[in-house]
Write a protein that holds these residues in place. Structure first.
Motif, mmCIF file in Angstrom:
data_model
loop_
_atom_site.group_PDB
_atom_site.id
_atom_site.type_symbol
_atom_site.label_atom_id
_atom_site.label_comp_id
_atom_site.label_asym_id
_atom_site.label_seq_id
_atom_site.Cartn_x
_atom_site.Cartn_y
_atom_site.Cartn_z
ATOM 1 N N THR A 195 0.749 -1.175 0.255
ATOM 2 C CA THR A 195 -0.022 -0.070 -0.174
ATOM 3 C C THR A 195 0.887 1.227 0.053
ATOM 4 N N VAL A 196 1.900 1.384 0.890
ATOM 5 C CA VAL A 196 2.829 2.603 1.009
ATOM 6 C C VAL A 196 3.434 2.729 -0.538
ATOM 7 N N VAL A 197 3.744 1.578 -1.298
ATOM 8 C CA VAL A 197 4.458 1.849 -2.552
ATOM 9 C C VAL A 197 3.413 2.290 -3.424
ATOM 10 N N ALA A 200 2.261 6.135 -2.694
ATOM 11 C CA ALA A 200 3.687 7.148 -2.872
ATOM 12 C C ALA A 200 3.611 7.473 -4.509
ATOM 13 N N PHE A 201 3.710 6.153 -5.113
ATOM 14 C CA PHE A 201 3.804 6.258 -6.645
ATOM 15 C C PHE A 201 2.232 7.093 -7.490
ATOM 16 N N TYR A 206 0.082 11.618 -9.852
ATOM 17 C CA TYR A 206 -0.902 12.939 -9.741
ATOM 18 C C TYR A 206 -0.357 14.086 -9.822
ATOM 19 N N VAL A 207 0.847 14.212 -8.887
ATOM 20 C CA VAL A 207 1.315 15.701 -8.833
ATOM 21 C C VAL A 207 2.016 16.079 -10.164
ATOM 22 N N TRP A 208 2.681 15.016 -10.848
ATOM 23 C CA TRP A 208 3.550 15.312 -12.065
ATOM 24 C C TRP A 208 2.468 15.624 -13.045
ATOM 25 N N ARG A 209 1.512 14.876 -13.191
ATOM 26 C CA ARG A 209 0.100 15.171 -14.353
ATOM 27 C C ARG A 209 -0.134 16.445 -14.188
ATOM 28 N N ARG A 210 -0.578 17.033 -12.897
ATOM 29 C CA ARG A 210 -1.321 18.007 -12.596
ATOM 30 C C ARG A 210 -0.479 19.394 -12.881
ATOM 31 N N TRP A 217 12.135 14.989 -3.493
ATOM 32 C CA TRP A 217 11.677 14.024 -2.260
ATOM 33 C C TRP A 217 10.844 12.908 -2.978
ATOM 34 N N MET A 218 10.179 13.259 -3.821
ATOM 35 C CA MET A 218 8.772 12.351 -4.272
ATOM 36 C C MET A 218 9.467 11.209 -5.009
ATOM 37 N N ILE A 219 10.341 11.470 -5.890
ATOM 38 C CA ILE A 219 10.959 10.275 -6.609
ATOM 39 C C ILE A 219 11.803 9.277 -5.770
ATOM 40 N N VAL A 220 12.691 10.034 -4.849
ATOM 41 C CA VAL A 220 13.552 9.159 -4.252
ATOM 42 C C VAL A 220 12.731 8.382 -3.068
ATOM 43 N N GLY A 221 11.798 8.949 -2.711
ATOM 44 C CA GLY A 221 10.820 8.209 -1.589
ATOM 45 C C GLY A 221 10.141 7.068 -1.963
ATOM 46 N N VAL A 222 9.663 7.287 -3.455
ATOM 47 C CA VAL A 222 9.149 6.074 -4.113
ATOM 48 C C VAL A 222 10.209 4.964 -4.318
#
Length: 549
Positions: A195-197, A200-201, A206-210, A217-222
């Motif tokens: 669920t976490v993966v 986060a993905f 969503y943020v990238w497309r919007r 931090w979002m990329i390395v977090g995933v």
């Protein structure tokens, strides 16, 4: 502001001290003895290097939950007091994180009432509380997995609420800690890790497309979460354990597990789900612009509920004759004809029935308070039906962000459980993180000013009284019974030490009658089960442990 900070501090202190008391009284038992030794060697943990070596052994031979196993064995080596304090802090951290996720804001101290409700609902709704949040081997698996996972997902949640550029998290310094948190969140427990993966993905996508941009931090977090998940599921020990537990279990068995696990979660989360249902009906009434009807009269159903509840309470305090009668009827009319009359089977069933009245009183009390709140709010069957006919679900979700968010959390909780389709078993305790998500959904609704206004003063007072009364009932029982377990177990440890000093290796114990009580807020297995018996024998150097029948 100062008053809110003071209230928050008092609430946090009370939560910490209560959970610390439970941890103090909780004896080391069952799997704790196995984990107090270097895995499968019989050697007691004596250094940090022993903890590390044991983690490697466990990873190769038993399972991939290396992070939680390391924490468990580290604190078993450091001592029980250190563990008790750390575990109480972990539960307090979960309370704060659930509140923050529900509000989608970091300043939880501005809502002390919501923090208190979070603690109370988690106490009531988390399945097998004593097993997953107090017992050492259980709490490190479930509670200690949920805290870093929920902490890791918090920045993603905030990023979804606001534009990525407004989150204040574009700084490059955020990448390393998010990568490490991602590893911890992914290397937790199997269903939560998936669920976490996924969350986060999905949030990153969503943020990238919007917004056409994605903070580092979002990329390395995933990536960190994905690495943690791989480390969790790729452990050689997973396949060893699956071969032992999953052999011969087909897809129908796995589907059946879902009904059992999800159903048990519903029973534990009954007050949370009824709260969510009430909020949903209030949203529909708000959108339908319906006047609040006067409080209805007490119906026959409510009178029947109150009568049965009074009967159960009377029985509970006068020897448990209601449960005893049901127990005798089932043993004589069901178990005996089926040939299930072995002493251990009868003992286990009797122990289950010993807790029957506790559970029944709890559920009937919840339903009685729910009936009162419905009456105070005028949520009659006709009023609910009229609002539902005039206001479709889509209208509520479109107009109320809190309703959309709560619906998302509820769906996420169900999906989190569905991941367990891959597991050979699905015990109720595995719904821990899903139950916490449902609590966050209920808190999100309570944090909506529209719902609080619609509840009105009388219903809010009834709700507070209900939660406090249910906590007083279960909390007092849990403290008293856990203290009994603590004293009884201490006598056994002293008996072992005296026997070993005399050179004896066979120990005889009287049976402990009251175990797994107070709606499973107390968790203790007597020493005639193989896990406790074999682990304790190896730990104390015994050749046999006999629990008198």
């Amino acid at each position: 502001m100062r008053e809110d900070l003071l209230r928050t501090g008092l609430i946090a202190g009370a939560v910490f001290l209560f959970i610390l008391a439970l941890n103090h009284f909780m004896p080391i038992h069952r799997d704790d003895y196995d984990y107090a030794m270097v895995w499968k060697t019989g050697a007691h943990l004596a250094s940090l290097s022993d903890v590390a070596a044991s983690g490697v052994q466990h990873y190769l031979l038993h399972g991939g939950r290396t992070v939680t196993v390391f924490c468990l064995q580290l604190f078993l080596w450091l001592g029980k007091t250190a563990f008790d304090v750390a575990n109480a802090l972990m539960f307090l951290a979960l309370v704060v994180l659930v509140t923050v996720h529900a509000r989608r804001a970091l300043d939880f101290w501005k809502a002390p009432q919501l923090l208190a409700v979070s603690a109370l609902l988690l106490w009531l709704a988390l399945p097998h509380f004593g097993e997953v949040a107090v017992w050492k081997s259980g709490s490190t698996v479930y509670l200690w997995s949920a805290v870093p996972a929920f902490l890791f997902l918090l920045p993603y949640n905030l990023a979804l609420k606001k534009a990525a550029a407004e989150t204040g998290m574009r700084h490059i310094w955020a990448a390393p800690p998010m990568f490490l948190l991602g590893i911890l969140g992914g290397w937790s427990i199997e269903n939560l890790a998936v669920t976490v993966v996924a969350v986060a993905f999905g949030a990153s996508l969503y943020v990238w497309r919007r917004h056409g941009a994605l903070p580092a931090w979002m990329i390395v977090g995933v990536l960190g979460a994905l690495l943690g998940l791989i480390g969790l599921v790729a452990a050689p020990g997973n396949y060893v354990r699956y071969n032992a537990q999953g052999t011969g279990k087909g897809i129908l068995s796995h589907i059946g597990n879902q009904f059992a696990g999800q159903g048990e979660m519903v029973l534990y989360c009954l007050p949370v789900l009824l709260l969510i249902l009430t909020a949903w009906r209030l949203y529909r009434r708000i959108e339908a612009h319906m006047d609040i009807p006067p409080a209805g009269r007490t119906g026959a159903g409510t009178v029947a509920l109150a009568t049965v509840l009074a009967l159960l309470v009377l029985s509970y305090f006068t020897g448990g004759w209601v449960a005893g009668t049901i127990r005798d009827v089932i043993i004589g009319g069901v178990l005996a004809p089926l040939g299930q009359t072995k002493p251990k089977a009868i003992h286990l069933f009797t122990n289950l029935m010993n807790g029957f009245e506790e559970m029944a009183i709890y559920w009937f009390a919840v339903l009685l308070f729910y009936a009162r709140i419905k009456r105070q709010l005028g949520l009659t069957a006709s009023a609910v039906r009229a609002a539902a006919e005039g206001v479709p679900m889509s209208a509520v979700l479109r107009r109320h962000p809190a309703a959309r968010y709560a619906a998302f959390l509820m769906g996420l909780a169900v999906c989190n459980n569905l991941v367990m389709l891959a597991a050979p078993t699905f015990p109720g305790r595995a719904t821990f993180s899903s139950s916490a998500m449902l609590v966050a959904a209920a808190l999100a609704l309570l944090g909506d000013s529209a719902i609080m206004t619609a509840l009105g003063t009388a219903a809010r007072h009834t709700l507070c009284a209900a939660v406090l009364l249910l906590f007083a009932y279960t909390g007092t029982a849990a403290l008293l019974i856990t203290q009994e377990m603590h004293a009884a177990d201490a006598v056994r440890i002293a008996q072992i030490e005296e026997a070993r000093a005399r050179g004896e290796t066979v120990i005889h114990f009287p049976r402990i009658e009251r175990t797994n009580r107070a709606l499973r807020h107390v968790y203790y297995e007597d020493w005639d089960n193989n896990v406790t018996k074999e682990g304790a024998m190896e730990y104390f150097g015994l050749t046999d442990v006999v629990v008198e029948k």
